[in-house]
Design an enzyme around this catalytic site. Structure first.
Site, short mmCIF file in Angstrom:
data_model
loop_
_atom_site.label_atom_id
_atom_site.label_comp_id
_atom_site.label_asym_id
_atom_site.label_seq_id
_atom_site.Cartn_x
_atom_site.Cartn_y
_atom_site.Cartn_z
N ARG A 1 0.81 -1.22 0.00
CA ARG A 1 0.00 0.00 0.00
C ARG A 1 0.85 1.27 0.00
O ARG A 1 0.64 2.19 -0.80
CB ARG A 1 -0.93 0.00 1.22
N ILE A 2 1.82 1.34 0.92
CA ILE A 2 2.62 2.56 1.03
C ILE A 2 3.56 2.70 -0.16
O ILE A 2 3.66 3.78 -0.76
CB ILE A 2 3.41 2.57 2.35
N ASP B 1 9.50 -6.70 -4.75
CA ASP B 1 8.71 -7.18 -3.61
C ASP B 1 8.59 -8.69 -3.71
O ASP B 1 7.99 -9.21 -4.66
CB ASP B 1 7.32 -6.54 -3.59
N ALA C 1 10.24 3.01 7.04
CA ALA C 1 9.57 1.73 7.30
C ALA C 1 9.84 1.27 8.72
O ALA C 1 9.08 1.56 9.65
CB ALA C 1 10.04 0.69 6.28
N ASP D 1 13.67 8.02 8.89
CA ASP D 1 12.65 8.27 9.91
C ASP D 1 12.69 7.20 11.00
O ASP D 1 12.04 7.35 12.02
CB ASP D 1 11.26 8.31 9.27
N GLU E 1 15.63 3.01 19.00
CA GLU E 1 14.89 4.27 19.05
C GLU E 1 14.54 4.64 20.50
O GLU E 1 13.99 3.81 21.21
CB GLU E 1 13.62 4.17 18.21
N HIS F 1 10.84 9.12 13.83
CA HIS F 1 9.77 8.14 13.58
C HIS F 1 8.40 8.81 13.57
O HIS F 1 7.49 8.44 14.31
CB HIS F 1 9.81 7.02 14.63
N GLY G 1 6.48 9.14 10.74
CA GLY G 1 5.76 8.78 9.53
C GLY G 1 4.25 8.82 9.68
O GLY G 1 3.53 9.27 8.78
N ALA G 2 3.75 8.34 10.80
CA ALA G 2 2.30 8.27 11.01
C ALA G 2 1.76 9.46 11.78
O ALA G 2 0.57 9.50 12.09
CB ALA G 2 1.96 6.98 11.76
#
Length: 261
Positions: free
Chosen positions: A99-100, A119, A179, A204, A209, A227, A229-230
């Site tokens: 999807r991404i 993929d 990712a 990211d 982390e 991090h 991204g979302a």
């Protein structure tokens, strides 16, 4: 938040664990299975947010936007030093075309980029239908001017991009990862940055982390973000709604859209 064996042992009434996002590498899925606990996630909620951040990092790398801004804030006019590259006409290699990855590919095509993709879980025919040229990982590394990763962290993907992969890449390649940390072998990336093999990296995510002030984080050709991204209003709203609905469905014994285990 780590949902470990100890968590499951301490919660005998636990029925379901919901991950408000995509990755479930922070949940011990085997322990969940042993304790008969359902794990669900919200894989579609953050797709656009991560794709847009990825493209922001691609543009920032191509035009050295953070360095330009930092110079301005220090009273420096770095115009002659800041000769970037255009995305138009370049080849973007997308590793992981779900999807991404597909959303990143759409944006790259709009910028006039040639999109190739690898993929292992998606057929060549489906990759073509999603607008990219299917290639092997080796051919992607050899042919891409920019590379973006969109894979989960698994036993198979850990350290997927190491010294061997970097040796196959073009000199001056630029790399983006929004990712999971651990897919790129960070020591190999640092060596590739120092040698000039990699012209820049937008990261990211990191193996540890928060990573602290490491040589990779502080490298002048690395653009680092924590991090995020979302981290958009829209994505967080979608994730909250999706996971709440999915947890309620699990507790009610209803069909699940995104059961992980």
């Amino acid at each position: 938040t780590k949902v470990t064996t100890a968590v499951f042992q301490a919660a005998p009434k636990l029925k379901v664990v919901g991950r408000a996002g995509v990755g479930v590498d922070n949940i011990d899925l085997e322990a969940a299975k042993q304790h008969n606990v359902t794990v669900v996630n919200a894989p579609q909620s953050t797709t656009l947010a991560v794709a847009e951040l990825t493209f922001g990092l691609l543009l920032a790398l191509a035009r050295e936007i953070p360095r330009a801004d930092a110079g301005m804030k220090q009273g420096k006019w770095l115009k002659k030093e800041l000769e970037g590259v255009e995305l138009n006409g370049k080849t973007l290699g997308v590793i992981g075309y779900g999807r991404i990855g597909m959303e990143v590919g759409k944006r790259a095509a709009a910028f006039g980029m040639n999109v190739i993709a690898y993929d292992p879980l998606i057929s060549a025919e489906d990759i073509q239908k999603r607008g990219a040229e299917p290639v092997s990982l080796q051919d992607l590394c050899a042919g891409a001017d920019f590379i973006s990763l969109h894979l989960p962290l698994t036993v198979q993907t850990r350290d997927m991009l190491g010294a061997q992969a970097f040796s196959q890449m073009k000199d001056g390649v630029r790399l983006v990862c929004a990712a999971r940390g651990g897919i790129i072998e960070e020591a190999a990336l640092l060596a590739a940055l120092n040698s000039g093999k990699v012209a820049g990296a937008g990261l990211d995510v990191f193996t540890t982390e928060p990573p602290g002030q490491t040589d990779l984080v502080s490298h002048p050709r690395v653009i680092g973000t924590p991090h995020v991204g979302a981290q958009t209003v829209e994505a967080q709203t979608r994730a909250s709604e999706d996971i709440a609905a999915e947890v309620l469905a699990a507790l009610a014994g209803q069909p699940l859209r995104w059961k992980v285990n």
